[in-house]
Scaffold this active site. Structure first.
Site, mmCIF file in Angstrom:
data_model
loop_
_atom_site.group_PDB
_atom_site.id
_atom_site.type_symbol
_atom_site.label_atom_id
_atom_site.label_comp_id
_atom_site.label_asym_id
_atom_site.label_seq_id
_atom_site.Cartn_x
_atom_site.Cartn_y
_atom_site.Cartn_z
ATOM 1 N N HIS A 77 66.973 8.740 10.615
ATOM 2 C CA HIS A 77 66.276 8.063 11.422
ATOM 3 C C HIS A 77 64.916 8.524 11.830
ATOM 4 C CE1 HIS A 77 69.859 5.613 12.017
ATOM 5 N NE2 HIS A 77 70.428 6.817 12.420
ATOM 6 N N HIS A 108 60.715 14.419 18.127
ATOM 7 C CA HIS A 108 60.937 13.549 17.003
ATOM 8 C C HIS A 108 59.804 12.759 16.830
ATOM 9 C CE1 HIS A 108 63.074 11.219 20.237
ATOM 10 N NE2 HIS A 108 62.627 10.278 19.535
ATOM 11 N N HIS A 110 58.215 8.372 15.462
ATOM 12 C CA HIS A 110 58.210 7.207 14.919
ATOM 13 C C HIS A 110 57.016 6.850 14.321
ATOM 14 C CE1 HIS A 110 61.741 6.867 17.615
ATOM 15 N NE2 HIS A 110 61.064 7.529 18.330
ATOM 16 N N HIS A 133 57.656 12.223 20.483
ATOM 17 C CA HIS A 133 58.423 12.399 21.656
ATOM 18 C C HIS A 133 58.914 13.634 21.936
ATOM 19 C CE1 HIS A 133 59.409 7.708 20.943
ATOM 20 N NE2 HIS A 133 58.250 7.978 21.368
ATOM 21 N N THR A 220 65.673 4.584 23.098
ATOM 22 C CA THR A 220 65.120 3.436 22.303
ATOM 23 C C THR A 220 66.022 3.064 21.058
ATOM 24 O OG1 THR A 220 63.465 4.693 21.181
ATOM 25 C CG2 THR A 220 62.648 3.687 23.087
ATOM 26 N N THR A 221 67.258 3.844 20.980
ATOM 27 C CA THR A 221 68.051 3.584 19.871
ATOM 28 C C THR A 221 69.369 3.514 20.601
ATOM 29 O OG1 THR A 221 68.306 6.002 19.479
ATOM 30 C CG2 THR A 221 66.780 4.689 18.209
#
Length: 303
Positions: A77, A108, A110, A133, A220-221
């Site tokens: 992810h 991590h 995005h 993040h 957010t997941t």
């Protein structure tokens, strides 16, 4: 105490196989994803409540961590950098966090499949090319899983990046991470950093930021747990095209390109967003001005 939320997406594994491409149906398997305090959100400086606050204390952000103690992983992810509490005990406290103390667990990212998208948060509806993040858990809890959903359980720091050319885009510090991305191209691949010393505050200068957005949100997941403290810095960082390309070259378990791993903007509902200015960014007026004649008088009295 204020709650801060900063793009936390990959903190907990979910009981079902989820993809960002099917995020509109996450709530069917994970009801919290339909909650009223979900993340990310659009941040509007003109609508945010302005507030002054003392600086957050970043403890250990300036220390040199052996690079080979930090493990970078492609979890299918995102690309995620895991920290070892024994070798890198980085904590934040004070300021809007009050007496609560949080330890850095992981970082991590995005990103989008092309420029102009990729960040989870937007500012005045403008998306950026990448978002980092920094996920911190309250030291009252033993793990991120235990802290998730608890009041003051998690604080996440968010950095937004846009592609820039030349020296404006060259980010020598974050290259300690991006240079290792080709090693973790496939899901499940891991790699240790090869840099001799990794200084978190140099790679992610959170202690140098003087303004930031603060709001209460969620992961957010899936499972989209709420009660996340978000801090999203408003100063946009630069990143070079070749660094972004290394993120976009990562693969999922299906062999597909690991891109567009961002969640759509959620409704603000009745939440407040605060735009914090730290002590380094607002003036403290002295109680009185001592003129030379007064200074001489004070000196005479002290003698």
């Amino acid at each position: 105490m204020f709650k801060f939320i900063i793009c936390a997406t990959l903190l907990l594994s979910s009981s079902f196989a989820w993809k960002h491409s099917s995020q509109d149906s996450w709530g069917e398997e994970s009801p919290d994803c339909n909650g009223k305090q979900q993340s990310p959100i659009n941040l509007i400086p003109a609508d945010a409540q302005a507030q002054n606050a003392q600086n957050i204390q970043f403890n250990g952000y300036d220390i040199q961590i052996p690079g080979n103690s930090l493990i970078l992983v492609n979890n299918g992810h995102s690309a995620q950098l895991n920290f070892n509490e024994q070798t890198s005990n980085l904590t934040i406290t004070g300021g809007i966090l009050g007496e609560e103390k949080y330890i850095l667990e992981q970082i991590h990212f995005h990103w989008g499949g092309a420029n102009g998208r990729g960040s989870e948060h937007t500012i005045d509806w403008k998306p950026y090319d990448l978002e980092a993040h920094l996920v911190h858990r309250n030291t009252k809890f033993e793990s991120v899983a235990e802290a998730a959903g608890k009041e003051n359980g998690l604080t996440v720091l968010g950095f937004l990046y846009e592609q820039r050319s030349g020296l404006l885009g060259y980010n020598s510090d974050i290259r300690a991470i991006t240079d290792r991305l080709p090693i973790i191209q496939n899901e499940g691949n891991t790699a240790r950093l090869t840099t001799r010393n990794f200084i978190t505050g140099r790679n992610f200068p959170a202690d140098k930021q003087t303004t930031y957005f603060n709001y209460a949100g969620s992961l957010t997941t899936p499972g989209c747990s709420e009660n996340v403290n978000w801090i999203v810095f408003d100063r946009i960082q630069g990143i070079a095209a070749d660094e972004l390309r290394k993120f976009r070259d990562l693969k999922t378990s299906d062999g597909d390109a690991l891109v567009d791993n961002w969640r759509k903007i959620r409704d603000l509902n009745d939440r407040n967003v605060t735009l914090i200015k730290t002590a380094d960014n607002f003036k403290i007026i002295p109680p009185r001005l001592i003129v030379p004649q007064q200074l001489n008088s004070i000196r005479a009295d002290s003698n």
